[in-house]
Design an enzyme around this catalytic site. Structure first.
Site, PDB file in Angstrom:
ATOM      1  CG  HIS A 147      -1.982  -1.031   1.193  1.00 15.22           C
ATOM      2  ND1 HIS A 147      -2.815  -1.225   0.112  1.00 15.22           N
ATOM      3  CD2 HIS A 147      -2.332  -1.977   2.117  1.00 15.22           C
ATOM      4  CE1 HIS A 147      -3.642  -2.234   0.372  1.00 15.22           C
ATOM      5  NE2 HIS A 147      -3.364  -2.704   1.568  1.00 15.22           N
ATOM      6  CG  ASP A 180      -3.060  -8.459   0.494  1.00 10.13           C
ATOM      7  OD1 ASP A 180      -2.226  -8.744   1.366  1.00 10.13           O
ATOM      8  OD2 ASP A 180      -4.101  -7.805   0.733  1.00 10.13           O
ATOM      9  CG  HIS A 214      -6.740  -5.272   1.686  1.00 11.53           C
ATOM     10  ND1 HIS A 214      -6.283  -6.203   2.603  1.00 11.53           N
ATOM     11  CD2 HIS A 214      -7.893  -4.778   2.172  1.00 11.53           C
ATOM     12  CE1 HIS A 214      -7.125  -6.265   3.618  1.00 11.53           C
ATOM     13  NE2 HIS A 214      -8.115  -5.414   3.378  1.00 11.53           N
ATOM     14  CG  ASP A 235      -5.101 -10.168   3.150  1.00 14.97           C
ATOM     15  OD1 ASP A 235      -4.793 -10.637   2.036  1.00 14.97           O
ATOM     16  OD2 ASP A 235      -4.856  -8.988   3.481  1.00 14.97           O
TER      17      ASP A 235
END
Length: 309
Positions: free
Chosen positions: A125, A162, A164, A246
């Site tokens: 991120h 991931d 995200h 995740d």
């Protein structure tokens, strides 16, 4: 050649405080599971310290200096509501970066077939000059740039499973045709980026958004039809994996329904492409994964698959 496993105890000193999902136990459970005899052939090494030159290939010096200066002497500070620094954070960050470049060195020199870095904080991120989503520096981007600058890699593919979207990685390589960034991720979900039409200036960004409740069959179809053909056509000299676990069905921060077998499948498919185009070279870097039991099992399945090279 063997699989290289890199880690460092400084990961335990990055203190995000009680109740934070990105916590030291994430590395502890991986370390404990990797003590099992099935990992006895895994080559282990401590991630070395700060490679500042590697960081500066991705992040502006003023930003790097500001993160280093922000680290408190005691206690914790918030850079944003999710991204927390403690007295041990800077050292942990340095070993994340050093572990990533060390993994690239070993793999690009042919001393290891592939490598897995289990360290924290995560990185995907982090944009060029913005920390967010638990992340400070973009470790996968640093690994890619190091492979290009030090080892002459012409094309690097960064693939991200991931839950995200890796907004930071997309931001960093948006206008760079020498790096392909490809991601599957849940939408809508933090950070809100990753739509199909976000393709980069050179069509070098590939986003395959998934919906809450999607299971392994939908995940595999997205990779088989949207991501893997693009990685194959790109013919990378190195594949860097942003390995977030995740998207597992038990993870508290996502809504996808993957299981361990799905991570085995995607790892195997990426290994096939790496074998064809990149002499098998893969550097995998831990990102998310917040259910401790699921994280440990998925990381183990991922690394056992890498060990089968």
């Amino acid at each position: 050649m063997t699989t290289l496993f890199l880690s460092h105890p400084s990961s335990f000193e990055h203190d995000t405080g009680p109740g934070h999902p990105e916590r030291p136990d994430r590395i502890r459970v991986i370390d404990q599971l990797f003590e099992h005899e099935r990992f006895h052939l895994l080559h282990r090494a401590l991630a070395p310290g700060n490679d500042r030159a590697a960081i500066l290939r991705v992040h502006p010096e003023a930003y790097v200096n500001s993160i280093e200066a922000a680290a408190p002497k005691t206690g914790r500070i918030n850079l944003d509501p999710d991204t927390i620094m403690s007295a041990g954070t800077w050292e942990a960050i340095c070993h994340c970066v050093g572990g990533a470049t060390a993994g690239v060195n070993e793999v690009m020199r042919g001393d290891a077939k592939n490598a897995f870095l289990a360290a924290r904080p995560p990185g995907h991120h982090a944009e060029r000059a913005t920390p967010m989503g638990f992340c400070f520096f973009n470790t996968a981007a640093i690994a890619a740039r190091h492979a290009q600058a030090v080892h002459g890699a012409e094309r690097v593919a960064i693939v991200d499973f991931d839950v995200h979207h890796g907004n930071g990685t997309q931001d960093i390589f948006w206008s760079d045709p020498t790096v392909l960034y490809a991601s599957s991720h849940q939408m809508p979900l933090f950070p809100g980026t990753g739509a199909v039409d976000q393709r980069g200036e050179h069509d070098n960004i590939v986003n395959a958004p998934l919906s809450a409740g999607n299971d392994g069959a939908v995940f595999r179809d997205a990779w088989e039809t949207k991501i893997l053909p693009r990685v194959e056509a790109f013919a990378p000299d190195l594949i860097v994996i942003s390995a977030g676990f995740d998207a597992h069905r038990h993870d508290p921060l996502g809504g996808l329904k993957l299981v361990e077998a799905d991570y085995v499948w995607v790892t195997t498919r990426l290994m096939e492409i790496a074998e064809k185009h990149a002499k098998g070279r893969i550097v995998s870097i831990l990102e998310g994964g917040y259910d401790l039991e699921a994280l440990a099992r998925c990381a183990a399945a991922h690394v056992i698959t890498l060990m089968g090279a």
